[in-house]
Design an enzyme around this catalytic site. Structure first.
Site, PDB file in Angstrom:
ATOM      1  N   ASP A 177      16.845  33.843  40.400  1.00 48.02           N
ATOM      2  CA  ASP A 177      17.761  34.350  39.381  1.00 48.02           C
ATOM      3  C   ASP A 177      17.607  35.864  39.316  1.00 48.02           C
ATOM      4  OD1 ASP A 177      19.176  32.649  36.767  1.00 48.02           O
ATOM      5  OD2 ASP A 177      19.121  34.828  36.679  1.00 48.02           O
ATOM      6  N   ASP A 205      18.624  39.741  43.646  1.00 48.83           N
ATOM      7  CA  ASP A 205      20.074  39.648  43.860  1.00 48.83           C
ATOM      8  C   ASP A 205      20.356  38.751  45.069  1.00 48.83           C
ATOM      9  OD1 ASP A 205      22.770  39.996  44.277  1.00 48.83           O
ATOM     10  OD2 ASP A 205      22.659  42.178  44.583  1.00 48.83           O
ATOM     11  N   ASN A 264      23.846  27.293  42.651  1.00 41.53           N
ATOM     12  CA  ASN A 264      24.424  27.170  41.316  1.00 41.53           C
ATOM     13  C   ASN A 264      24.866  28.506  40.721  1.00 41.53           C
ATOM     14  OD1 ASN A 264      24.674  26.036  38.425  1.00 41.53           O
ATOM     15  ND2 ASN A 264      23.056  27.581  38.244  1.00 41.53           N
ATOM     16  N   TYR A 294      37.729  34.331  40.201  1.00 39.97           N
ATOM     17  CA  TYR A 294      36.851  33.168  40.057  1.00 39.97           C
ATOM     18  C   TYR A 294      37.423  31.964  40.800  1.00 39.97           C
ATOM     19  CZ  TYR A 294      33.953  29.619  37.751  1.00 39.97           C
ATOM     20  OH  TYR A 294      33.076  28.587  37.492  1.00 39.97           O
ATOM     21  N   LYS A 305      35.779  29.933  44.071  1.00 42.10           N
ATOM     22  CA  LYS A 305      35.413  28.518  44.024  1.00 42.10           C
ATOM     23  C   LYS A 305      36.216  27.701  45.047  1.00 42.10           C
ATOM     24  CE  LYS A 305      32.270  28.907  40.864  1.00 42.10           C
ATOM     25  NZ  LYS A 305      30.845  28.695  41.190  1.00 42.10           N
TER      26      LYS A 305
END
Length: 249
Positions: free
Chosen positions: A36, A54, A81, A146, A150
């Protein structure tokens, strides 16, 4: 070098779906590598390595893979994720913002899949689970960057599934609907600010097309990820599984 049984790498592990996925996998005996941008407390888990950095930086990703092997000697699953949202109409979205979303949501999973997939292929087994979104299965207004990221992640999922299936590595995607996470709470706040609706009205609007009329919970997504990582899903490859209450129907 110590390990429990199997080892899972989880990005965006500090909160939301990533945090709950880490908890669920750890409860089922998996050792963890938690990635993270912000600090993740590895002491909350049994047998875990936490690395802050990163994931769109190839050097950090390669370093994380080396540290994973150094500590555990193997990797059995990668859960891509981590992601960022971008609530902005196409005409108001700058090229720099668009590229940033693509870098985190699509380029980073590619880099991670290469680094950790290489190890799994060498071992002849493994599972990659990409956390996409219902936004990768349909159009959602004011989310051009976005949505594109995806859709691309689902395309990457299918391609790697074809390339790696015969090498023992399965690649699938989970596509959550609106889930009780910080990203969705930001969406709700944005709706409230733009429309003057109450929070309750904004929530109702988000789940209006969900036949179950409910917000998805992080645990529901995490349990699906667990299944895709397990031997029970040994013949599931190249699929995009919607966890959305039927919204995409």
């Amino acid at each position: 070098m110590t390990t429990m049984t199997q080892v899972a790498v989880i990005t965006g592990a500090a909160q939301g779906i990533g945090r709950r996925t880490a908890q669920v996998l750890n409860e089922h005996g998996w050792s963890l590598v938690l990635l993270d941008l912000q600090h993740v407390d590895a002491s909350e888990y049994k047998s875990a390595l936490a690395l802050a950095g990163d994931i769109s930086d190839e050097h950090f990703v390669e370093s994380a893979a080396l540290q994973c092997i150094d500590k555990f000697g193997r990797v059995d699953a990668l859960v891509n994720n981590a992601g960022i949202s971008c609530i902005s109409s196409a005409l108001e979205t700058s090229a720099d913002l668009y590229r940033k979303v693509i870098d985190v949501n699509l380029v980073a999973p590619f880099l991670l899949a290469k680094a950790f997939g290489r190890v799994m292929i060498a071992n002849g087994s493994g599972s990659v689970v990409n956390v996409a979104s219902v936004a990768g299965l349909q159009g959602v207004a004011d989310r051009s960057a976005y949505n594109a990221s995806k859709h691309g992640l689902i395309g990457l999922t299918r391609t790697l599934a074809v390339e790696w299936g015969a090498k023992g590595v399965r690649v699938n995607a989970v596509c959550p609907g609106f889930t009780e996470t910080d990203i969705v709470r930001d969406s709700i706040a944005n709706i409230v600010a733009k429309t003057g609706q109450t929070e309750a009205q904004a929530r109702e609007a988000l789940v209006a097309h969900n036949p179950q009329k409910k917000m998805i919970q992080p645990d529901e997504v995490a349990q699906t990820v667990l299944w895709l990582c397990a031997e029970a899903a040994a013949s599931v490859n190249g699929q995009s599984i919607a966890v959305d209450g039927g919204e995409t129907m």
